[in-house]
Scaffold this active site. Structure first.
Site, PDB file in Angstrom:
ATOM      1  N   ASN A  62       0.838  -1.204   0.000  1.00 26.01           N
ATOM      2  CA  ASN A  62       0.000   0.000   0.000  1.00 26.01           C
ATOM      3  C   ASN A  62       0.862   1.239   0.000  1.00 26.01           C
ATOM      4  O   ASN A  62       2.005   1.223   0.468  1.00 26.01           O
ATOM      5  CB  ASN A  62      -0.940   0.015   1.207  1.00 26.01           C
ATOM      6  CG  ASN A  62      -0.220   0.175   2.531  1.00 26.01           C
ATOM      7  OD1 ASN A  62       0.237  -0.814   3.106  1.00 26.01           O
ATOM      8  ND2 ASN A  62      -0.124   1.401   3.023  1.00 26.01           N
ATOM      9  N   CYS A  63       0.314   2.314  -0.550  1.00 27.36           N
ATOM     10  CA  CYS A  63       0.960   3.618  -0.453  1.00 27.36           C
ATOM     11  C   CYS A  63       0.145   4.435   0.540  1.00 27.36           C
ATOM     12  O   CYS A  63      -0.451   3.877   1.467  1.00 27.36           O
ATOM     13  CB  CYS A  63       1.057   4.279  -1.825  1.00 27.36           C
ATOM     14  SG  CYS A  63      -0.530   4.549  -2.632  1.00 27.36           S
ATOM     15  N   ILE A  64       0.061   5.732   0.355  1.00 30.68           N
ATOM     16  CA  ILE A  64      -0.632   6.575   1.328  1.00 30.68           C
ATOM     17  C   ILE A  64      -2.136   6.367   1.280  1.00 30.68           C
ATOM     18  O   ILE A  64      -2.816   6.392   2.307  1.00 30.68           O
ATOM     19  CB  ILE A  64      -0.299   8.058   1.076  1.00 30.68           C
ATOM     20  CG1 ILE A  64       1.207   8.282   1.233  1.00 30.68           C
ATOM     21  CG2 ILE A  64      -1.046   8.964   2.053  1.00 30.68           C
ATOM     22  CD1 ILE A  64       1.656   9.672   0.872  1.00 30.68           C
TER      23      ILE A  64
END
Length: 479
Positions: free
Chosen positions: A423-425
């Site tokens: 996942n990113c932000i």
């Protein structure tokens, strides 16, 4: 390859984030009582601060091994970090000077005294993560079933590390000795040699071989002993300090200016995150001269910028060596050591390094900003997450993250169709096996803002800033 390097750079953000404060603590300790650098006899507060910071700075390579081990793993499982640590311990113990001497029956090459470096840490992390990704689901015969799956990862990692030890046993001394010989060869070239040395010093930091050149110029391998003679006052005034002075403009002004350029060019929705990392790393570089937190923040994300940084460092050393300007350091080329240099007999016009540094700061800022924007380099805050501003405002209507993850997993075709979870932000970033099993309506029914499919094996699900909780639950469901 570039995608792999960017993933490696992202993996280093976790250990890098804890280093600036450690460097600043050490700088404050040295500033309180400089005697700790020279005699080791310092007051209690200074010793406490230096030892506290050194606990992390001195073990940076181990932090890198663990951080890369986690970051390069498909699902960020702690087993990969354990495997990375196993690899680090195997490599550094078997290639330590004591072990090498015992195995060969003769004095170990000086190269093995520098085996505990950041490069070996990163290499151990890559080995641990690669073994984890490859063997985490391995099924063994019933009589060996205890060692199936993740339990076999550390065993495989140890075996692979043994092979790496054999390679490094022959390769590392050749590289190290070759660089020492190169350093000796450029000693007679004066200011040009200082520039070449500084360029190679920065260029070799990612692979840990800069120590080979440092031993020639800063210490007594070739009779130069620039560092020791400067502080002892036993050198030649106007010459001694030539191989240290040129680092001050870069570490105090150039790199902080580069950090400012990276902050100004970061995406609007990532500026706060970039500011936290870059400002702390820039302060650490200026105050103490500890540059690794800043350099490792972009050297793998944007290698071309690191090459430019190495070139500019070489130019700085060349220019300063031509001028009647000399300063030195015991710790590193930051504000603390510059102040300490002011009253040393071997110093020459050390305050001139400030206007020189300001000039290099302008150059660094302009060059970094130009290259970042012109070639869309992926410095901190500019990674390929493609996050829109409205994604940062996205929220889930259902805060039962387990339920959300279950619905998403159904829409992905079940856990058997999920190859990796990241996942990113704001987004889940997934690798899947069969794209025909994806049910976007089912995924959106879980409350996701949208679904993107960059390729047949990649799926990105827009969740919002709560994405970490959903990713954690999804990871649990896929185990």
């Amino acid at each position: 390859m570039m995608k792999y390097l960017q993933k490696l750079g992202k993996s280093l953000m976790l250990p890098v984030a804890c280093l600036p404060v450690a460097g600043i603590l050490m700088g404050i300790g040295y500033a309180i009582d400089p005697n700790i650098m020279i005699t080791g006899d310092a007051n209690v507060i200074a010793t406490f601060l230096v030892k506290a910071g050194g606990a992390l700075i001195d073990n940076m390579a181990i932090l890198f091994a663990i951080g890369v081990g986690i970051g390069m793993a498909d699902d960020k499982d702690g087993t990969s970090a354990l495997a990375a640590l196993v690899s680090w311990l195997m490599i550094t113990k078997l290639l330590s000077t004591g072990t090498v001497a015992a195995l060969t029956g003769m004095e170990a090459n000086a190269a093995f005294g520098k085996i505990e470096n950041q490069f070996i840490g990163i290499l151990a992390g890559i080995i641990g993560a690669a073994c984890y990704n490859k063997f985490k689901n391995t099924k063994l015969p019933d009589f060996l079933s205890f060692f199936s799956g993740k339990r076999c990862v550390a065993i495989v990692t140890a075996t692979v590390s043994l092979v790496m030890v054999l390679i490094l046993f022959f390769v590392w001394p050749i590289l190290y000795t070759g660089l020492v010989s190169l350093g000796k060869a450029i000693l007679s070239t004066g200011a040009v040699g200082a520039g070449i040395y500084a360029f190679l010093n920065r260029l070799l930091i990612p692979v840990g071989l800069h120590h080979a050149l440092n031993s020639v110029f800063w210490f007594d391998v070739a009779g130069i002993n620039d560092l020791g003679n400067f502080w002892a006052g036993t050198g030649t005034r106007g010459v001694t300090g030539m191989y240290m002075s040129g680092f001050f403009p870069v570490m105090m002004f150039g790199l902080p200016a580069a950090a400012l350029a990276m902050y100004h060019t970061a995406k609007d929705n990532k500026k706060k995150v970039a500011f936290g990392l870059l400002s702390a790393a820039a302060l650490c570089s200026f105050f103490t001269g500890v540059t690794e937190p800043l350099e490792f923040a972009f050297m793998f994300l944007a290698p071309v910028l690191y090459l430019i940084h190495a070139i500019l460092t070489g130019i700085s050393a060349f220019v300063v060596a031509l001028l009647p300007v000399r300063a030195g350091f015991n710790f590193s080329a930051g504000l603390v050591d510059l102040i300490l240099s002011l009253k040393v007999p071997m110093a020459m016009n050390p305050l001139m390094l400030i206007p020189i540094g300001l000039g290099f700061g302008v150059v660094y800022y302009a060059v970094f900003r130009f290259f970042i924007t012109k070639f869309n380099l992926k410095t901190p805050g500019r990674e390929d997450d493609d996050i829109e501003d409205d994604e940062m405002k996205a929220t889930l209507s259902n805060n039962d993250y387990t339920a959300v993850a279950k619905t998403i997993l159904e829409g992905l075709g079940g856990k058997g169709n999920v190859a990796s979870i990241d996942n990113c932000i704001t987004r889940l970033r997934l690798e899947i096996k069969d794209y025909t099993l994806i049910d976007e309506k089912k995924i959106k029914a879980a409350g996701a803002r949208g679904v993107m499919r960059p390729s047949k094996t990649s799926v990105q699900i827009i969740i919002g800033t709560q994405v970490q909780f959903v990713a954690d639950e999804l990871t649990k469901l896929c185990k």
